[in-house]
Design a protein around this motif. Sequence first.
Motif, PDB file in Angstrom:
ATOM      1  N   ILE A 174       1.436   8.973   4.345  1.00 20.58           N
ATOM      2  CA  ILE A 174       2.549   8.129   3.888  1.00 20.58           C
ATOM      3  C   ILE A 174       2.135   7.307   2.674  1.00 20.58           C
ATOM      4  O   ILE A 174       2.862   7.215   1.686  1.00 20.58           O
ATOM      5  CB  ILE A 174       3.012   7.200   5.028  1.00 20.58           C
ATOM      6  N   SER A 175       0.942   6.715   2.735  1.00 23.57           N
ATOM      7  CA  SER A 175       0.567   5.813   1.646  1.00 23.57           C
ATOM      8  C   SER A 175       0.325   6.583   0.359  1.00 23.57           C
ATOM      9  O   SER A 175       0.646   6.090  -0.721  1.00 23.57           O
ATOM     10  CB  SER A 175      -0.645   4.986   2.040  1.00 23.57           C
ATOM     11  N   ALA A 176      -0.190   7.815   0.458  1.00 23.42           N
ATOM     12  CA  ALA A 176      -0.376   8.615  -0.758  1.00 23.42           C
ATOM     13  C   ALA A 176       0.972   8.898  -1.405  1.00 23.42           C
ATOM     14  O   ALA A 176       1.133   8.768  -2.624  1.00 23.42           O
ATOM     15  CB  ALA A 176      -1.085   9.918  -0.423  1.00 23.42           C
ATOM     16  N   THR A 221      -4.405   4.331  -3.237  1.00 20.56           N
ATOM     17  CA  THR A 221      -3.684   4.346  -1.961  1.00 20.56           C
ATOM     18  C   THR A 221      -4.394   3.492  -0.910  1.00 20.56           C
ATOM     19  O   THR A 221      -3.813   3.183   0.114  1.00 20.56           O
ATOM     20  CB  THR A 221      -3.552   5.765  -1.380  1.00 20.56           C
ATOM     21  N   VAL A 280      -1.238   7.515   8.575  1.00 22.98           N
ATOM     22  CA  VAL A 280      -0.885   6.586   7.511  1.00 22.98           C
ATOM     23  C   VAL A 280      -1.362   7.073   6.146  1.00 22.98           C
ATOM     24  O   VAL A 280      -0.732   6.783   5.125  1.00 22.98           O
ATOM     25  CB  VAL A 280      -1.440   5.182   7.843  1.00 22.98           C
ATOM     26  N   ILE A 316      -5.659   8.053  -8.010  1.00 21.38           N
ATOM     27  CA  ILE A 316      -4.501   7.739  -7.159  1.00 21.38           C
ATOM     28  C   ILE A 316      -4.935   7.554  -5.718  1.00 21.38           C
ATOM     29  O   ILE A 316      -4.487   6.635  -5.037  1.00 21.38           O
ATOM     30  CB  ILE A 316      -3.416   8.830  -7.289  1.00 21.38           C
ATOM     31  N   SER A 317      -5.858   8.395  -5.258  1.00 24.01           N
ATOM     32  CA  SER A 317      -6.239   8.208  -3.859  1.00 24.01           C
ATOM     33  C   SER A 317      -7.045   6.925  -3.682  1.00 24.01           C
ATOM     34  O   SER A 317      -7.034   6.335  -2.600  1.00 24.01           O
ATOM     35  CB  SER A 317      -6.964   9.429  -3.291  1.00 24.01           C
ATOM     36  N   VAL A 339      -2.698   0.263   0.190  1.00 20.74           N
ATOM     37  CA  VAL A 339      -1.412   0.567   0.820  1.00 20.74           C
ATOM     38  C   VAL A 339      -1.632   1.088   2.228  1.00 20.74           C
ATOM     39  O   VAL A 339      -0.989   0.636   3.180  1.00 20.74           O
ATOM     40  CB  VAL A 339      -0.624   1.584  -0.034  1.00 20.74           C
ATOM     41  N   SER A 340      -2.576   2.014   2.383  1.00 18.78           N
ATOM     42  CA  SER A 340      -2.770   2.569   3.726  1.00 18.78           C
ATOM     43  C   SER A 340      -3.357   1.515   4.656  1.00 18.78           C
ATOM     44  O   SER A 340      -3.011   1.448   5.830  1.00 18.78           O
ATOM     45  CB  SER A 340      -3.650   3.819   3.683  1.00 18.78           C
ATOM     46  N   LEU A 389      -0.396  -0.820   5.497  1.00 20.84           N
ATOM     47  CA  LEU A 389       0.649  -0.119   6.239  1.00 20.84           C
ATOM     48  C   LEU A 389       0.225   0.131   7.679  1.00 20.84           C
ATOM     49  O   LEU A 389       1.028  -0.005   8.601  1.00 20.84           O
ATOM     50  CB  LEU A 389       0.914   1.208   5.530  1.00 20.84           C
ATOM     51  N   ARG A 390      -1.034   0.499   7.854  1.00 20.08           N
ATOM     52  CA  ARG A 390      -1.508   0.856   9.186  1.00 20.08           C
ATOM     53  C   ARG A 390      -1.409  -0.331  10.151  1.00 20.08           C
ATOM     54  O   ARG A 390      -0.846  -0.223  11.235  1.00 20.08           O
ATOM     55  CB  ARG A 390      -2.952   1.333   9.087  1.00 20.08           C
TER      56      ARG A 390
END
Lengths: 245, 118
Positions: B52-54, A170, B49, A166-167, A173-174, A177-178
């Motif tokens: 949030i993303s996790a 991420t 971030v 899962i990490s 996404v991170s 998003l950033r």
Amino acid sequence: MSAEKHSPLAQFEIKRLVDIDIAGIDASFTNSSLWMIITIVAITLMLTMSMRGRAMVPGRWQSVAELSYEFIAGMLRENVGSQGRKYFPFVFSLFMFILFSNVLGLIPYSFTSTSHIIVTFGMAIVVFLGVTLIGIIRHKAKFLSLFAPAGVPMFLMPLLIPIEVISYLTRPVSLALRLFANMMAGHTLLKVFGGFVVALGVFGVFPLVAIVALYGLELIVAFLQAYVFTILTCLYLNDAIHLHH
Amino acid sequence: MTEEDPKTSFTELDARLRAARSREDERVTRETATAPEKPGAGAAMRIAVEMISALLVSGGIGWFLDDWLGTRPWVMLAMLLLGCGIGLRNTYRTAMRLNADLHEGIPSQDNVAKPPED
């Protein structure tokens, strides 16, 4: 002064410039597409024009082009090592594109394509899929050892492997998003302060001073976010190539 | 070089490139032992971030699993808890790595030659 017209979020509105419809899919040419093209044209012009002289002692523009080359080449060398050299064109394009769209977006009345999460996520998912594919091609099944931390007792593995997977998921996404959050927040803040200038009349000089400071900060953020996006790409590339993290 | 047969000049160029690259690699590994300092200003943004993303990713996975298994809120709730843990762990990791990067330039630290990713 109608509220909708001067909303701080109006700057992010996508406007269709040319309607294009391909088999029911809306592929219109929008202001976002226009600014992406402007970004690419600006990068191409800047790099080709500045390197046209090919002087031994570089002039101002050639220095900028050489510096940006050196900067990314050094980053890649430091974080990935010599095997990262062949990914230089991709990483360099990525950096220049993000940097230029961030900085061009700071010009008044322009549009920041990186302030839309679909754009940043598009780049992040390309990085993510590309890096994963590179890892799988280079290491085949051994690539999965990325998800099994070394020196952990066997009975903890069923718990740790999903966490690692899962990490790993991420990451795009991170990454997306950033960049998106930083660009959107900065631009919204500038517009909100701009609204204060108008609303406060004579005392508008105070928010005006704040805007000047914020604008400088936004310039740093524009560069920093391009840097962060690129360096994380390098780190992920390093993980995929050397399988340690 | 221009008068030579193109094939030999290519192989020669290849050999010279390879030699130059290995020399460069050596120089780099020597240089990265005394790594230059990195800007730490983006640290806070990078860290926030991660959390949030996790949460987003694990919550999203939970949502789809719920759809699939027909167990509406439960899997998502469990995954959100897990996401909290993962987010904290990622945040901690990023912070530690940034810390290591910051101290990399100081020779007295014992993590001098450590690679950037732990």
